[in-house]
Each structure stands twice: as structure tokens, then as C-alpha cells.
Design a protein around this motif. Structure first.
Motif, PDB file in Angstrom:
ATOM      1  N   GLN A 129      -8.956  10.844 -14.346  1.00  0.00           N
ATOM      2  CA  GLN A 129      -9.510  12.218 -15.100  1.00  0.00           C
ATOM      3  C   GLN A 129     -10.561  12.509 -13.430  1.00  0.00           C
ATOM      4  N   HIS A 130     -11.316  11.540 -13.087  1.00  0.00           N
ATOM      5  CA  HIS A 130     -11.719  11.900 -11.810  1.00  0.00           C
ATOM      6  C   HIS A 130     -10.632  12.006 -10.522  1.00  0.00           C
ATOM      7  N   VAL A 131     -10.024  11.332 -10.319  1.00  0.00           N
ATOM      8  CA  VAL A 131      -9.172  10.752  -9.096  1.00  0.00           C
ATOM      9  C   VAL A 131      -7.844  10.958  -9.633  1.00  0.00           C
ATOM     10  N   ARG A 132      -8.071  11.446  -8.013  1.00  0.00           N
ATOM     11  CA  ARG A 132      -5.665  11.349  -8.366  1.00  0.00           C
ATOM     12  C   ARG A 132      -5.719  10.839  -6.241  1.00  0.00           C
ATOM     13  N   PHE A 133      -4.289   9.970  -6.304  1.00  0.00           N
ATOM     14  CA  PHE A 133      -4.700   9.784  -5.361  1.00  0.00           C
ATOM     15  C   PHE A 133      -2.421  10.260  -4.522  1.00  0.00           C
ATOM     16  N   HIS A 134      -2.689  10.194  -2.841  1.00  0.00           N
ATOM     17  CA  HIS A 134      -1.473  10.528  -2.041  1.00  0.00           C
ATOM     18  C   HIS A 134      -1.809   9.440  -1.490  1.00  0.00           C
ATOM     19  N   GLY A 135      -0.181   9.342  -0.979  1.00  0.00           N
ATOM     20  CA  GLY A 135       0.338   8.546  -0.643  1.00  0.00           C
ATOM     21  C   GLY A 135      -0.048   6.695  -0.773  1.00  0.00           C
ATOM     22  N   ASN A 136       0.157   6.994  -2.656  1.00  0.00           N
ATOM     23  CA  ASN A 136      -0.215   5.752  -3.065  1.00  0.00           C
ATOM     24  C   ASN A 136       0.952   4.495  -3.361  1.00  0.00           C
ATOM     25  N   ARG A 137       1.993   4.876  -3.000  1.00  0.00           N
ATOM     26  CA  ARG A 137       2.699   4.228  -2.969  1.00  0.00           C
ATOM     27  C   ARG A 137       2.794   3.011  -1.853  1.00  0.00           C
ATOM     28  N   THR A 138       2.896   3.906  -0.387  1.00  0.00           N
ATOM     29  CA  THR A 138       2.623   3.016   0.758  1.00  0.00           C
ATOM     30  C   THR A 138       1.584   1.940   0.814  1.00  0.00           C
ATOM     31  N   VAL A 262      -7.582   6.426   5.066  1.00  0.00           N
ATOM     32  CA  VAL A 262      -7.694   6.201   4.269  1.00  0.00           C
ATOM     33  C   VAL A 262      -9.007   7.301   4.492  1.00  0.00           C
ATOM     34  N   TYR A 263      -8.693   7.795   2.958  1.00  0.00           N
ATOM     35  CA  TYR A 263      -9.621   8.980   3.049  1.00  0.00           C
ATOM     36  C   TYR A 263     -10.646   9.141   0.875  1.00  0.00           C
ATOM     37  N   THR A 264     -11.568   9.495   1.391  1.00  0.00           N
ATOM     38  CA  THR A 264     -11.544  10.192  -0.087  1.00  0.00           C
ATOM     39  C   THR A 264     -12.253  11.520  -0.098  1.00  0.00           C
ATOM     40  N   ARG A 265     -12.092  12.549  -0.922  1.00  0.00           N
ATOM     41  CA  ARG A 265     -12.717  13.647  -0.498  1.00  0.00           C
ATOM     42  C   ARG A 265     -12.505  14.725  -2.153  1.00  0.00           C
ATOM     43  N   ARG A 266     -13.701  15.542  -1.965  1.00  0.00           N
ATOM     44  CA  ARG A 266     -13.535  16.177  -3.037  1.00  0.00           C
ATOM     45  C   ARG A 266     -12.737  16.986  -2.900  1.00  0.00           C
ATOM     46  N   ILE A 267     -12.161  17.617  -4.218  1.00  0.00           N
ATOM     47  CA  ILE A 267     -11.828  18.694  -4.315  1.00  0.00           C
ATOM     48  C   ILE A 267     -11.749  19.785  -4.975  1.00  0.00           C
ATOM     49  N   ASP A 268     -10.959  20.914  -5.035  1.00  0.00           N
ATOM     50  CA  ASP A 268     -11.420  21.909  -5.620  1.00  0.00           C
ATOM     51  C   ASP A 268     -12.942  22.287  -6.041  1.00  0.00           C
ATOM     52  N   GLY A 269     -13.815  22.197  -4.401  1.00  0.00           N
ATOM     53  CA  GLY A 269     -15.368  22.192  -5.331  1.00  0.00           C
ATOM     54  C   GLY A 269     -16.295  21.824  -5.998  1.00  0.00           C
ATOM     55  N   LYS A 270     -15.465  20.803  -7.217  1.00  0.00           N
ATOM     56  CA  LYS A 270     -15.728  20.741  -8.333  1.00  0.00           C
ATOM     57  C   LYS A 270     -16.549  19.271  -8.138  1.00  0.00           C
ATOM     58  N   PRO A 271     -17.238  18.654  -8.733  1.00  0.00           N
ATOM     59  CA  PRO A 271     -18.537  17.705  -8.322  1.00  0.00           C
ATOM     60  C   PRO A 271     -17.060  16.668  -9.869  1.00  0.00           C
ATOM     61  N   MET A 272     -17.293  15.438  -8.907  1.00  0.00           N
ATOM     62  CA  MET A 272     -16.520  14.638  -9.423  1.00  0.00           C
ATOM     63  C   MET A 272     -15.159  14.368  -9.628  1.00  0.00           C
ATOM     64  N   SER A 276      -7.684  10.603  -3.041  1.00  0.00           N
ATOM     65  CA  SER A 276      -7.945   9.399  -2.339  1.00  0.00           C
ATOM     66  C   SER A 276      -6.300   9.647  -1.898  1.00  0.00           C
ATOM     67  N   GLY A 277      -6.419   9.567  -0.070  1.00  0.00           N
ATOM     68  CA  GLY A 277      -5.282  10.074  -0.104  1.00  0.00           C
ATOM     69  C   GLY A 277      -4.846   8.685   1.300  1.00  0.00           C
ATOM     70  N   LEU A 278      -4.080   8.746   1.734  1.00  0.00           N
ATOM     71  CA  LEU A 278      -3.391   7.206   3.208  1.00  0.00           C
ATOM     72  C   LEU A 278      -2.891   9.194   3.932  1.00  0.00           C
ATOM     73  N   LEU A 279      -3.098   8.840   5.952  1.00  0.00           N
ATOM     74  CA  LEU A 279      -2.797   9.712   6.138  1.00  0.00           C
ATOM     75  C   LEU A 279      -2.230   9.161   7.322  1.00  0.00           C
ATOM     76  N   GLY A 280      -1.895   7.854   7.632  1.00  0.00           N
ATOM     77  CA  GLY A 280      -0.901   6.871   8.213  1.00  0.00           C
ATOM     78  C   GLY A 280      -1.519   5.798   8.808  1.00  0.00           C
ATOM     79  N   VAL A 281      -0.195   4.943   8.882  1.00  0.00           N
ATOM     80  CA  VAL A 281      -0.355   3.527   8.871  1.00  0.00           C
ATOM     81  C   VAL A 281       0.509   2.850  10.652  1.00  0.00           C
ATOM     82  N   VAL A 282      -0.431   2.028  11.704  1.00  0.00           N
ATOM     83  CA  VAL A 282       0.229   1.080  12.294  1.00  0.00           C
ATOM     84  C   VAL A 282      -0.139   0.173  12.281  1.00  0.00           C
ATOM     85  N   ASP A 283       1.141  -0.408  12.455  1.00  0.00           N
ATOM     86  CA  ASP A 283       1.409  -1.591  12.167  1.00  0.00           C
ATOM     87  C   ASP A 283       1.871  -2.262  13.760  1.00  0.00           C
TER      88      ASP A 283
END
Length: 359
Positions: A129-138, A262-272, A276-283
Motif C-alpha cells: 500500500q506504500h511502496v511499488r518497485f521498478h526493476g525488481n526482477r533484476t 538504486v533510489y527510493t523517491r516519493r511519488i504523486d506528491g503524497k506522504p508515505m 523503489s527503483g533500479l536505474l542501472g547495473v555495472v558488473d
């Protein structure tokens, strides 16, 4: 003879007496500082207790009022914020700069409230209800791997809730943080960070602990936008010279661990409400150009931080003294590097234009 005797005796006694006085003064200063720390801690905990019982919308309005004060009548770090924004956004209108300053303070105040709320309102049964993930499979694939991994982020979004959420998912990470001057506040903040499984070590003398953790296949979480002093690795961050710690890239290279931004940002201007997303990977094991040296990896994660800021500039800590004046020799080297990059970009653009005209 008697006069000389007493003079010599006084010389022998006086240092001991002075040393005793210094010890007493030092003890009194320590007791005074601890009393002030305890008062500050009690005030902070009282404010947090008040915030925890607030509804989300009321907390949001409260943060807007505080932000209006800190960006207006009672400005804090006004010169630092103005200097930073003028370097990063040289053509920013005064009205837009004022709006961005207010939005940043609103974000910071709301971040404090969300840290207080997270302990009571963010649980394993309601996290969706508070967190959605982006790039969660990686992210999940890397977490389940036997290899160690390094996660980098910056003073962007709500990185505290990001670490809390990872612990909530059952993921144990090791974070490096500077010890707070107030021991009571330090213990309280560390209790929050480690409540769901995130271990925290002091940055002083942490290298052996981090090395052992990575050798055991652990996950390391780092804030990548810390000033490293004149001896750090200087590179352009948002177009302005910044000193970076070499250890971040060394941790990844020596342990052959993939580095993830990685990052965790507030979305839609709403508290809580977070993403949480992944931007890139370097191996380093993949042999890609960005993961072969300390300099390349440092430039890579700085470019990733720039991409985070582009997503939501108001959620970055512009009051953070990230940018300093580099040594003259470093400034000349960076200037030459910029000129070379501009020449390469110009020649590349010319080449594309001529090809297009020929077609």
C-alpha cells in the motif's frame, strides 16, 4: 637557600595541580555536553512522538508550514543553497529557485515525518500500500545470487525508508554511516536503521568489516555523494567538480561485485507513497567499459545520480555541501577533459549531419 628550595618545589607541584584542574574542567565540560545532548534528544523524541500520532494529511500541512519558514523568514543554509543552485542551474529564474528551495525543505521535513511514521505504519502485511518497485526482477536476481553486490544511492528521495524497506523484505545489508555527535540521537537513529535487519558500521575503520562482509557474499549499501576532500577522486557531477571516495569503486572491483544504482523517491506528491527503483547495473565480471577501473566506475555512478536528480530535482539535498572548489591542478585537468569531450561531441554531430545531407 630557602627561597630557591620553595621555588623548585613550586615548579614540581604546579604542573600536577594544573593537570588536576584541567581534568576537572574537562570532566565538567563533558557533563555539560552530555546534559545538552540529553535535552536535545528529549526534544527530538517529543517532536517525533507528536508526529507519529498525526494523520498523514495533517503532517503534510505541518511540513509545508515549516518549509515556508525555513525558506523564507528564518532561512537555514541560505548561502549554501543559493551557491549550489547557481552552479548547477546557472540560468534558473529567481522565482523558480525560490520554489525549488521551498519544495526541497518540504521534502526534507516530510522525510523526517515518514521516518517516524514508518516504524508504526509500514509493515510486512501492508507494504504494497506504500511502496511499488521498478526493476525488481533484476534486483531480486542479484539478491538471490551467491555473489556479493554493492548498492549505491545518494541524498535523494527517502533513502532511509529505502533501507528500512529492504530490511522489511528480509534482505540484510551493511551500510556505512558517520557517527552522530549526539550519542543519544545516534543510538536512536541506528536502532531505526537496524530494526529490520540493516547493519550499520562507522566509516572510520570500516574497511576490514566491509571486506569480510563482501567475501561472505553480502550486500553493501552506500551513499555515493559524500565529499571526499582534496585527496579524493575529482570528477564532474551535474557539470560541477566534486570529490568522490575511491572506496566505493574499490569495494566493487576487489570483490568482483556488481554495482547497482538504486533510489527510493516519493511519488504523486503524497506522504508515505514511494517508488523503489533500479536505474542501472555495472558488473566488473562482464568486461564492460564502465566497470574496469576506479575512475570509470566513479564516473558511472555519478551519472546515475544525475539521472536520479532529473527524475525529481526537489527531492535532492541542495543544502548538502557536495560541491567544493578543487585544487588548481585538478581544475585544469577537468577543464581539459571538458574541452576534449566537447570537441568529440562536435565532431560526432558534424559527422552525422554530413551523412544525413549525403543521404
Amino acid at each position: 637557600m630557602n627561597v630557591q628550595f620553595w621555588q623548585e618545589a613550586a615548579q614540581q607541584v604546579t604542573p600536577r595541580h594544573a593537570s588536576g584542574m584541567e581534568t576537572v574542567k574537562s570532566r565538567l565540560h563533558w557533563m555539560r555536553q552530555r546534559a545538552l545532548d540529553a535535552i536535545a534528544y528529549a526534544m527530538v523524541r517529543s517532536i517525533v512522538a507528536l508526529i507519529q500520532i498525526m494523520p498523514l494529511d495533517m503532517g503534510d500541512r505541518f511540513c509545508r508550514v515549516i518549509a515556508a519558514i525555513l525558506s523564507g523568514p528564518l532561512p537555514i543554509r541560505k548561502k549554501v543553497i543559493q551557491s549550489t543552485l547557481s552552479q548547477i542551474f546557472p540560468d534558473l529564474p529567481a522565482a523558480t529557485e525560490k520554489d525549488l528551495t521551498f519544495a526541497m525543505w518540504h521534502h526534507l521535513m516530510l522525510m523526517v515525518c515518514e521516518v517516524a511514521w514508518a516504524q508504526r505504519r509500514l509493515h510486512r502485511c501492508n507494504w504494497y500500500q506504500h511502496v511499488r518497485f521498478h526493476g525488481n526482477r533484476t534486483i531480486l536476481r542479484t539478491m538471490l545470487s551467491d555473489r556479493p553486490s554493492v548498492y549505491v544511492t545518494g541524498h535523494f528521495g527517502n533513502f532511509e525508508v529505502g533501507g528500512y524497506t529492504m530490511g522489511l523484505m528480509g534482505v540484510r545489508t551493511l551500510a556505512i554511516a558517520r557517527r552522530l555527535d549526539n550519542p543519544y540521537l545516534h543510538d536512536w537513529v541506528e536502532d531505526f536503521r537496524s530494526a529490520k535487519g540493516q547493519d550499520v558500521v562507522d566509516k572510520i575503520g570500516c574497511a576490514p568489516i566491509v571486506e569480510r562482509h563482501l567475501n561472505e557474499g553480502g550486500m553493501l549499501s552506500l551513499l555515493a555523494d559524500q565529499h571526499a576532500g582534496n585527496k579524493g577522486l575529482w570528477t564532474d557531477f551535474c557539470g560541477v567538480p566534486a570529490s568522490c571516495h575511491k572506496a566505493l569503486a574499490l569495494f566493487s572491483l576487489t570483490a568482483n561485485a556488481p554495482m547497482m544504482s538504486v533510489y527510493t523517491r516519493r511519488i504523486d506528491g503524497k506522504p508515505m507513497q514511494f517508488e523503489s527503483g533500479l536505474l542501472g547495473v555495472v558488473d566488473p565480471a562482464a568486461g564492460t567499459e564502465d566497470g574496469q577501473s576506479v575512475g570509470q566506475m566513479t564516473e558511472w555512478y555519478n551519472s546515475q545520480l544525475e539521472s536520479m536528480i532529473d527524475i525529481a530535482p526537489e527531492q535532492y539535498w541542495w543544502l548538502h555541501r557536495r560541491w567544493r572548489t578543487p585544487p588548481e591542478k585538478v581544475a585544469r585537468r577537468l577543464q581539459k577533459k571538458r574541452e576534449k569531450a566537447m570537441q568529440n561531441s562536435s565532431s560526432s554531430t558534424t559527422g552525422k549531419t554530413s551523412t544525413s545531407q549525403a543521404a
